[in-house]
Enzyme design. Structure first.
Site, mmCIF file in Angstrom:
data_model
loop_
_atom_site.group_PDB
_atom_site.id
_atom_site.type_symbol
_atom_site.label_atom_id
_atom_site.label_comp_id
_atom_site.label_asym_id
_atom_site.label_seq_id
_atom_site.Cartn_x
_atom_site.Cartn_y
_atom_site.Cartn_z
ATOM 1 C CE LYS A 1 -4.323 -1.983 2.122
ATOM 2 N NZ LYS A 1 -4.342 -2.674 2.171
ATOM 3 C CD GLU B 1 -10.709 3.294 2.341
ATOM 4 O OE1 GLU B 1 -11.004 5.081 2.088
ATOM 5 O OE2 GLU B 1 -10.423 3.327 1.608
ATOM 6 C CB SER C 1 0.045 -7.862 -1.148
ATOM 7 O OG SER C 1 -1.170 -9.505 -0.482
HETATM 8 C C1 LIG Z 1 -5.110 -3.696 1.934
HETATM 9 C C2 LIG Z 1 -4.394 -5.583 1.522
HETATM 10 C C3 LIG Z 1 -4.555 -6.310 0.353
HETATM 11 C C4 LIG Z 1 -5.685 -5.938 -0.343
HETATM 12 O O1 LIG Z 1 -6.367 -4.711 -0.775
HETATM 13 P P1 LIG Z 1 -5.905 -4.518 -2.369
HETATM 14 O O2 LIG Z 1 -6.764 -3.983 -3.303
HETATM 15 O O3 LIG Z 1 -7.207 -6.198 -2.838
HETATM 16 O O4 LIG Z 1 -4.814 -5.302 -2.998
HETATM 17 C C5 LIG Z 1 -4.401 -7.546 0.395
HETATM 18 N N1 LIG Z 1 -3.423 -7.639 0.802
HETATM 19 C C6 LIG Z 1 -2.518 -6.723 1.913
HETATM 20 C C7 LIG Z 1 -1.136 -7.210 2.723
HETATM 21 C C8 LIG Z 1 -3.521 -5.572 2.187
HETATM 22 O O5 LIG Z 1 -2.878 -4.665 3.370
#
Ligand SMILES: *Cc1c(COP(=O)(O)O)cnc(C)c1O
Length: 406
Positions: free
Chosen positions: A96, A118, A385
């Site tokens: 993010k 949010e 992610s």
């Molecule tokens: C917020 C988050 C997601 C989900 O959000 P996307 O917009 O679908 O990527 C996935 N993995 C992690 C580690 C997150 O913090």
């Protein structure tokens, strides 16, 4: 099927990916969104903005994030070889930060005083509070009461970083209601505030802008993977909440027709209403939070209650570009359940020494299902992610007995 070479031109001037996206907001807000779009198009072409973002990605976030060949897991589950794009190693622990830095720089450039948003699991809140501290903006984060309790370390992090955290205690007390609350606060003063949305959702230009900032993930990965293996990956896998980490990885590969691309949605406890958040699997097109996309909705178009063990995937909508990519069949959308996800969470921790975020563990779970069905020499690149530090207390409390943590 539409021409794949057109992907990078989407969305159109009105923010549409095919029939999805757009901007369904009051005229006063539309005026502000038009200003944001114009400022974004202007700033992103400037050398000053590009070099500042590049500097921050490299020296602040720690980009490029590595790709790791998970040999132990590949040996255990392959068939195919499994690789991870390590967004979990970024500063603040997830992908993010890639878009919050971009959004914060844009807000600063536009002369805004406060950046608001949010947050679900708290990852977007932490990433935004971090960017706000760095760039010099006030930051207010709206978070559902359930998530405040579940992801408490992130609440503390945001406060340490100087952000104000507003607990949202209405409705389901999770992400959807946090978005509603943040939207209302934004409507009260869209002039001095900048709404930095947490994923590729919301009205135009957010799905485009957040995608553009996140696409660094895939452009890096494309080069790194070819350097490591001499080829492109055969399969890409990413979890999908709003869809930002997924589109971040996918964008650079959309025109490579031989690359299979798979987004993984949470099937939660079951595919019964209220027990999952599998928007593309079970939803229908509709409008929520100012944009048109697939939506888990009742017969009157109200969003349904959703659930996932991963707070960050707990959203009844999905980024409009994913709806488009589903309809043209360029990306396949599959599911992983809570049960499979928790197994994958422990498996990656114990086989490779990497504790994944529960969100990312959905993608890992799917890769563990996919790998044995593929032949030797095939490859899977998973977007890891985020890291799982934020989830360890919750996992220990709920699954500690089963996984011998006591
Ligand atoms: C917020 C988050 C997601 C989900 O959000 P996307 O917009 O679908 O990527 C996935 N993995 C992690 C580690 C997150 O913090």
């Amino acid at each position: 099927m539409v021409q794949l070479s057109k992907h990078h031109l989407l969305p159109d001037v009105n923010g549409y990916f095919g029939e999805y996206g757009g901007s369904f907001v009051p005229p006063m807000l539309q005026h502000i969104l038009d200003e944001i779009t114009a400022a974004y198009f202007q700033i992103r072409e400037t050398e000053a903005f590009q070099s500042e973002l590049k500097r921050l990605y490299q020296h602040y976030v720690g980009r490029p994030s590595p790709i790791f060949h998970a040999k132990n897991m590949s040996e255990k589950y392959g068939g195919a070889e499994i690789y991870f794009k390590r967004e979990d190693l970024n500063h603040t622990g997830a992908h993010k930060i890639n878009h919050t830095l971009g959004e914060a720089l844009l807000a600063k450039h536009m002369g805004k005083a406060t950046i608001i948003a949010e947050t679900g699991a708290g990852q977007h809140g932490v990433a935004l509070a971090t960017a706000a501290a760095l760039v010099g903006l006030k930051c207010v984060i709206y978070m559902g009461e359930v998530d405040v309790k579940k992801e408490h370390p992130n609440v503390t992090r945001m406060k340490i970083l100087g952000a104000k955290v507003v607990t949202v205690s209405r409705g389901t007390k999770t992400l959807k209601d946090a978005v509603d609350a943040a939207f209302e606060a934004y409507l009260e003063d869209p002039v001095t505030q900048f709404y930095a949305i947490g994923s590729v959702v919301g009205p135009h230009p957010f799905p485009m802008m957040v995608r553009d900032f996140q696409s660094i993930v895939g452009y890096e990965a494309r080069e790194q993977f070819q350097q490591m293996t001499g080829k492109l990956p055969d399969n890409l896998v990413a979890c999908v909440g709003g869809g930002s980490n997924a589109i971040g990885l996918f964008t650079a590969f959309l025109e490579d027709e031989d690359v299979n691309i798979i987004g993984v949605e949470p099937s939660g406890i079951s595919l019964k209403e209220g027990e999952h958040a599998a928007t593309l699997t079970l939803g229908r097109p509709g409008v929520l939070h100012g944009f048109k996309s697939y939506l888990l909705q009742d017969d009157s178009g109200n969003p349904l209650k959703v659930y996932s063990v991963a707070s960050g995937l707990d959203y009844p909508g999905i980024g409009p570009q994913h709806s488009f990519l589903k309809d043209i069949a360029r990306v396949k959308y599959e599911t992983a359940s809570d049960y499979e996800t928790i197994q994958a969470f422990f498996e990656l921790s114990r086989v490779e020494g990497i504790i994944p975020a529960l969100e990312s563990a959905h993608a890992v779970a799917y890769a563990m299902k996919l790998a044995p069905t593929l032949s030797t020499g095939q490859t899977i690149l998973v977007n890891l992610s985020g890291r799982g530090d934020k989830d360890i207390d919750f996992v220990a409390a709920k699954y500690g007995a089963e996984y011998h943590l006591e």
